[in-house]
Design a protein around this motif. Sequence first.
Motif, PDB file in Angstrom:
ATOM      1  N   PHE A 110      20.739 -25.063  -3.235  1.00  0.00           N
ATOM      2  CA  PHE A 110      19.766 -24.399  -4.097  1.00  0.00           C
ATOM      3  C   PHE A 110      19.096 -23.279  -3.311  1.00  0.00           C
ATOM      4  N   TYR A 111      18.651 -22.274  -4.052  1.00  0.00           N
ATOM      5  CA  TYR A 111      17.993 -21.089  -3.509  1.00  0.00           C
ATOM      6  C   TYR A 111      16.622 -20.985  -4.156  1.00  0.00           C
ATOM      7  N   TYR A 112      15.602 -20.665  -3.382  1.00  0.00           N
ATOM      8  CA  TYR A 112      14.258 -20.551  -3.951  1.00  0.00           C
ATOM      9  C   TYR A 112      13.559 -19.297  -3.413  1.00  0.00           C
ATOM     10  N   PHE A 113      12.635 -18.784  -4.217  1.00  0.00           N
ATOM     11  CA  PHE A 113      11.921 -17.557  -3.875  1.00  0.00           C
ATOM     12  C   PHE A 113      10.570 -17.855  -3.220  1.00  0.00           C
ATOM     13  N   PHE A 114       9.704 -18.579  -3.916  1.00  0.00           N
ATOM     14  CA  PHE A 114       8.388 -18.935  -3.378  1.00  0.00           C
ATOM     15  C   PHE A 114       8.448 -20.317  -2.732  1.00  0.00           C
ATOM     16  N   SER A 115       7.683 -20.501  -1.661  1.00  0.00           N
ATOM     17  CA  SER A 115       7.643 -21.795  -0.967  1.00  0.00           C
ATOM     18  C   SER A 115       6.613 -22.727  -1.612  1.00  0.00           C
ATOM     19  N   HIS A 116       6.652 -23.992  -1.186  1.00  0.00           N
ATOM     20  CA  HIS A 116       5.615 -24.944  -1.619  1.00  0.00           C
ATOM     21  C   HIS A 116       4.222 -24.429  -1.265  1.00  0.00           C
ATOM     22  N   GLU A 117       4.116 -23.840  -0.076  1.00  0.00           N
ATOM     23  CA  GLU A 117       2.816 -23.307   0.345  1.00  0.00           C
ATOM     24  C   GLU A 117       2.376 -22.157  -0.556  1.00  0.00           C
ATOM     25  N   ASP A 118       3.326 -21.335  -1.008  1.00  0.00           N
ATOM     26  CA  ASP A 118       2.992 -20.270  -1.959  1.00  0.00           C
ATOM     27  C   ASP A 118       2.467 -20.863  -3.266  1.00  0.00           C
ATOM     28  N   SER A 119       3.111 -21.920  -3.733  1.00  0.00           N
ATOM     29  CA  SER A 119       2.653 -22.557  -4.977  1.00  0.00           C
ATOM     30  C   SER A 119       1.204 -23.015  -4.839  1.00  0.00           C
ATOM     31  N   ARG A 120       0.885 -23.577  -3.686  1.00  0.00           N
ATOM     32  CA  ARG A 120      -0.469 -24.054  -3.436  1.00  0.00           C
ATOM     33  C   ARG A 120      -1.449 -22.902  -3.202  1.00  0.00           C
ATOM     34  N   ASP A 121      -1.103 -21.983  -2.319  1.00  0.00           N
ATOM     35  CA  ASP A 121      -2.057 -20.985  -1.846  1.00  0.00           C
ATOM     36  C   ASP A 121      -2.155 -19.751  -2.739  1.00  0.00           C
ATOM     37  N   SER A 122      -1.036 -19.304  -3.273  1.00  0.00           N
ATOM     38  CA  SER A 122      -1.048 -18.090  -4.090  1.00  0.00           C
ATOM     39  C   SER A 122      -1.222 -18.373  -5.575  1.00  0.00           C
ATOM     40  N   PHE A 123      -0.803 -19.573  -6.010  1.00  0.00           N
ATOM     41  CA  PHE A 123      -0.799 -19.856  -7.444  1.00  0.00           C
ATOM     42  C   PHE A 123      -1.686 -21.027  -7.837  1.00  0.00           C
ATOM     43  N   ALA A 124      -2.415 -21.606  -6.879  1.00  0.00           N
ATOM     44  CA  ALA A 124      -3.355 -22.700  -7.147  1.00  0.00           C
ATOM     45  C   ALA A 124      -2.694 -23.867  -7.875  1.00  0.00           C
ATOM     46  N   ILE A 125      -1.435 -24.137  -7.504  1.00  0.00           N
ATOM     47  CA  ILE A 125      -0.714 -25.294  -8.035  1.00  0.00           C
ATOM     48  C   ILE A 125      -0.253 -26.110  -6.825  1.00  0.00           C
ATOM     49  N   PRO A 126      -1.121 -27.038  -6.347  1.00  0.00           N
ATOM     50  CA  PRO A 126      -0.852 -27.747  -5.096  1.00  0.00           C
ATOM     51  C   PRO A 126      -0.098 -29.056  -5.254  1.00  0.00           C
ATOM     52  N   HIS A 127       0.323 -29.400  -6.466  1.00  0.00           N
ATOM     53  CA  HIS A 127       0.826 -30.744  -6.746  1.00  0.00           C
ATOM     54  C   HIS A 127       2.077 -31.099  -5.953  1.00  0.00           C
ATOM     55  N   ASP A 128       2.975 -30.128  -5.725  1.00  0.00           N
ATOM     56  CA  ASP A 128       4.207 -30.418  -4.987  1.00  0.00           C
ATOM     57  C   ASP A 128       3.877 -30.969  -3.598  1.00  0.00           C
ATOM     58  N   LEU A 129       3.009 -30.264  -2.892  1.00  0.00           N
ATOM     59  CA  LEU A 129       2.660 -30.688  -1.533  1.00  0.00           C
ATOM     60  C   LEU A 129       1.827 -31.967  -1.547  1.00  0.00           C
ATOM     61  N   LYS A 130       0.948 -32.117  -2.535  1.00  0.00           N
ATOM     62  CA  LYS A 130       0.146 -33.344  -2.619  1.00  0.00           C
ATOM     63  C   LYS A 130       1.030 -34.568  -2.837  1.00  0.00           C
ATOM     64  N   ILE A 131       2.024 -34.439  -3.725  1.00  0.00           N
ATOM     65  CA  ILE A 131       2.917 -35.569  -3.991  1.00  0.00           C
ATOM     66  C   ILE A 131       3.771 -35.866  -2.764  1.00  0.00           C
ATOM     67  N   LEU A 132       4.308 -34.838  -2.127  1.00  0.00           N
ATOM     68  CA  LEU A 132       5.097 -35.071  -0.914  1.00  0.00           C
ATOM     69  C   LEU A 132       4.270 -35.794   0.149  1.00  0.00           C
ATOM     70  N   LYS A 133       2.986 -35.461   0.252  1.00  0.00           N
ATOM     71  CA  LYS A 133       2.126 -36.087   1.256  1.00  0.00           C
ATOM     72  C   LYS A 133       1.706 -37.493   0.841  1.00  0.00           C
ATOM     73  N   GLU A 134       1.222 -37.643  -0.392  1.00  0.00           N
ATOM     74  CA  GLU A 134       0.682 -38.922  -0.842  1.00  0.00           C
ATOM     75  C   GLU A 134       1.766 -39.975  -1.061  1.00  0.00           C
ATOM     76  N   VAL A 135       2.896 -39.573  -1.588  1.00  0.00           N
ATOM     77  CA  VAL A 135       3.948 -40.536  -1.915  1.00  0.00           C
ATOM     78  C   VAL A 135       4.927 -40.730  -0.755  1.00  0.00           C
ATOM     79  N   PHE A 136       5.313 -39.615  -0.119  1.00  0.00           N
ATOM     80  CA  PHE A 136       6.346 -39.685   0.907  1.00  0.00           C
ATOM     81  C   PHE A 136       5.819 -39.473   2.324  1.00  0.00           C
TER      82      PHE A 136
END
Length: 198
Positions: A110-136
């Motif tokens: 798979f190929y992606y443009f924005f990183s997880h950190e971009d989702s959190r920091d640039s777009f105020a959508i932190p759920h990906d990183l929160k789930i990776l941290k809290e669950v895994f």
Amino acid sequence: MSPSAPAVPAARLLDVIEKEIIPLTQKGVAAGNKIFGAAILHKHDHSTVIAETNNELENPLWHGEMHALKRFYELPENERPATDQLVFVSTHEPCSLCLSAITWAGFDNFYYFFSHEDSRDSFAIPHDLKILKEVFTLDPGGYNKQNQFWNSFNITEMAAADKDATALAAQIKKINTIYDSLSLQYQDGKDANHIPLN
């Protein structure tokens, strides 16, 4: 699987995002959905099989990647290529749900443009990183981006290493500007959309 070189030119991936995914996402965000989108391409000629965008208003599982997979599997079986013959493109680094779905579907990339950190920091959508941290218990970047199932590639990093990096940088800037605007639009209206993790 050992890491391999990207098989799709960065220019093609950027065109897919700008010309195929973004128009769908503009409509999706106008309806109240998030800014994430995805596309599936043929490996042999990089033509598009399907492009989609987030549709969480219909179902909270229909992230951009999940909705693309849903629509892909709705294609008639005789028109649906094997996933090992396809390229998966995501506008944003896939969350744990989408990473798993890409894996279970049998994609080897798979190929992606924005990183997880971009989702959190640039777009105020932190759920990906929160789930990776809290669950895994994984910190940002903590999952294996090359593994026995797939290799993943950051499109902006590919573009920076491309022989046409200067031209691609202008397109990246344009895409970033569009997503900045879409993000503001989404954030302004998200309280009314009833998406569980908005």
